[in-house]
Design an enzyme around this catalytic site. Structure first.
Site, short mmCIF file in Angstrom:
data_model
loop_
_atom_site.label_atom_id
_atom_site.label_comp_id
_atom_site.label_asym_id
_atom_site.label_seq_id
_atom_site.Cartn_x
_atom_site.Cartn_y
_atom_site.Cartn_z
N SER A 192 11.94 22.79 -4.09
CA SER A 192 11.32 24.12 -4.04
C SER A 192 10.44 24.52 -5.22
CB SER A 192 12.40 25.18 -3.86
OG SER A 192 12.74 25.26 -2.51
N LYS A 208 10.75 34.28 -10.01
CA LYS A 208 11.17 34.16 -8.60
C LYS A 208 12.26 35.17 -8.32
CE LYS A 208 12.66 30.59 -5.27
NZ LYS A 208 13.01 29.16 -5.11
N SER A 211 10.60 26.63 -1.48
CA SER A 211 10.81 28.05 -1.32
C SER A 211 10.14 28.90 -2.41
CB SER A 211 12.30 28.34 -1.28
OG SER A 211 12.90 28.02 -2.53
N1 GLN Z 1 13.16 22.93 1.49
C1 GLN Z 1 14.49 22.62 1.10
C2 GLN Z 1 15.43 23.50 1.87
O1 GLN Z 1 15.00 24.13 2.76
C3 GLN Z 1 14.65 22.81 -0.36
C4 GLN Z 1 14.74 24.21 -0.77
C5 GLN Z 1 14.92 24.39 -2.24
O2 GLN Z 1 14.67 23.50 -3.04
N2 GLN Z 1 15.41 25.57 -2.59
O3 GLN Z 1 16.60 23.56 1.63
#
Ligand code: GLN
Length: 488
Positions: free
Chosen positions: A178, A79, A154
């Site tokens: 995410s 990532k 994400s």
């Molecule tokens: N979707 C969540 C957010 O927008 C979690 C994101 C994540 O786990 N990095 O913060």
């Protein structure tokens, strides 16, 4: 044989016996990327040359019988929020658009030591803020199961790359879901380890008390192999836990007879898609038929999890993102004085969602509101943690859906941030409590979209996740299903 379709544990066997070389395997994966990537857009950078070099190094070790790990010679996608020495690391943000780190994140260094082959850096929501990868400052990623839909986020690029066989394994990071949510949306396996199990050194910080790095893979055995490489104490991360990490593969192939599986009543209420619910219930029946005892549990503070998370996470983000000021690294937009330079750099460099979070977090931390918002959120966080402690007195693992709906269409939730935030309603509390969770494929909807089953265990009990997830996987074949949608 289409090598790119195999799992790491299958390939490790072939590599060890020298029936295939890492060079051949890496070429097969790079060719696959060449064919499929134009439709999916999972990568920010594809590091073809570096990959072939690393593959040749791995082949040398394999030929001498000196492979340091089962991942030696195995292609991995990383990532783009993990620092890779000499390789662009953008976090999918314009503000880091030109950032080439001079060092490796600990997880990346561990993968290098294991002899893994880096095929590229994957797309994500900017600074990992989002649930659809549409907040990427570079480009969107498309779901391999349906190109009109989001891959989740994400870590959407990593999940899509694994699902489309453009890498053998990948890493993701999970602050509120995410890793698990994109894994569910793309029909692959994603594990969020216990807070502190995997080093965060060199992971671009979003919310430091919640962020964890973990594996995204084609099956549960591969997740165990990858976690073996990622986990471990790191003096460079002050929140790294000083615990002994077992060999996680020992938890595979174990029986689950007599294990107590808890179903939280709050995870099966309003807002849960009917098809997701029926797939998850069928999975629970499957666990029961494998000998698990099903018990009802309650997580009474669940309704407050999303609100608590969006106070804690944004507060930490507003502080962490203060470092992007045009001085130290990344984008700089010149101006007549330093204050204007800060402001122009940050206005040009951050996307809308990141700016929204910085403003929310700054507000929650500001004098006069700190007690009302941030401090209160910390107290609720403790209550959420306590809910899990009480539930785990009655059960060994907790099981439920990973996401409330299958992958939605691109653009469907971009106008309404709150709706987007609700995508993580079942995953967020695991991060707030600092415990571990895995998402594994457990069904396919009428419209041919994958469904994820979430399994949750107490802190440092990843072994239980592997045992239950692997037992389920052995008894079913959902993890072997691939999208029929891709043209190649
Ligand atoms: N979707 C969540 C957010 O927008 C979690 C994101 C994540 O786990 N990095 O913060």
């Amino acid at each position: 044989m289409e090598l790119f379709r195999l799992t790491a544990h299958e390939l490790a066997e072939l590599l060890r016996k020298r029936e295939v070389s890492s060079y051949e395997l890496t070429r097969s994966v790079l060719t696959r990327i060449g064919e499929v990537e134009p439709q999916i857009q999972a990568f920010i950078s594809v590091t073809g040359e570096l990959a072939l070099e690393m593959a040749q190094q791995a082949d040398k070790l394999l030929s001498k019988g000196e492979a340091p790990s089962p991942l030696t010679g195995i292609p991995v996608a990383i990532k783009d929020n993990m620092c890779t020495r000499g390789v662009l690391t953008t976090c999918a943000s314009k503000i880091l658009g030109n950032f080439v780190p001079p060092y490796d994140a600990t997880t990346v260094a561990n993968l290098r030591k294991a002899g893994a082959v880096f095929v590229g850096k994957t797309n994500m929501d900017e600074f990992a803020m989002g649930s659809s990868t549409e907040n990427s400052g570079i480009k969107p990623t498309f779901n391999p199961w349906d190109l009109t839909r989001i891959p989740g986020g994400s870590s959407g690029g990593s999940a899509a790359a694994v699902a489309a066989d453009m890498t053998i394994v990948a890493t993701g990071s999970d602050t509120g879901g995410s890793i698990r949510q994109p894994a569910a949306c793309c029909g692959v396996v994603g594990l969020k380890p216990t807070y502190g199990l995997v080093s965060r050194y060199g992971l671009v910080a979003f919310a430091s008390s919640l962020d964890q790095i973990g594996p995204i893979t084609k099956d549960v055995a591969d997740a165990a192999l990858l976690l073996n490489v990622l986990a471990g104490h790191d003096p460079m991360d002050s929140t790294s836990a000083n615990v002994n990490c077992p060999d996680y593969t020992q938890y595979l192939g174990q029986e689950i007879k007599g294990m107590r599986v808890g179903l939280p009543r709050e995870f099966f209420g309003e807002g849960l898609d009917a098809e997701i619910e029926s797939c998850v219930r069928a999975a629970v029946d499957q666990l029961h038929s494998l000998g698990a005892e099903i018990v009802e549990v309650s997580l009474p503070h669940s309704p407050y999890a999303v609100g608590t998370y969006y106070l804690c996470a944004t507060a930490e983000a507003s502080s962490n993102l203060a470092r992007y000021d045009g001085v130290k690294y990344g984008l700089r937009v010149e101006a007549d004085n330093i204050i204007d330079m800060f402001s122009r750099t940050r206005s040009a460099g951050f996307g809308t969602e990141v700016k929204r979070r910085i403003m929310l977090g700054t507000y929650a931390l500001s004098a006069g509101y700190y007690d009302a918002y941030y401090l209160k959120a910390l107290k609720v966080r403790t209550l959420i943690k306590r809910d899990f402690e009480q539930a785990f007195e009655k059960c060994d693992v907790i099981v439920g859906p990973t996401t409330p709906t299958p992958a939605f269409r691109l653009g469907e939730k971009t106008a309404n941030p709150l709706e987007m935030y609700l995508s993580d309603i079942f995953t967020i509390s695991v991060n707030l409590a600092g415990i571990c969770g895995i998402s594994i494929p457990c069904g396919i909807t009428q419209s041919a979209l994958p469904v994820g089953l979430q399994i949750i265990a107490p802190a440092f009990e990843e072994g239980r996740l592997f045992t239950v997830a692997n037992a389920y996987e052995q008894a079913t074949s959902w993890h072997r299903q691939r999208s029929q949608y891709l043209k190649v």
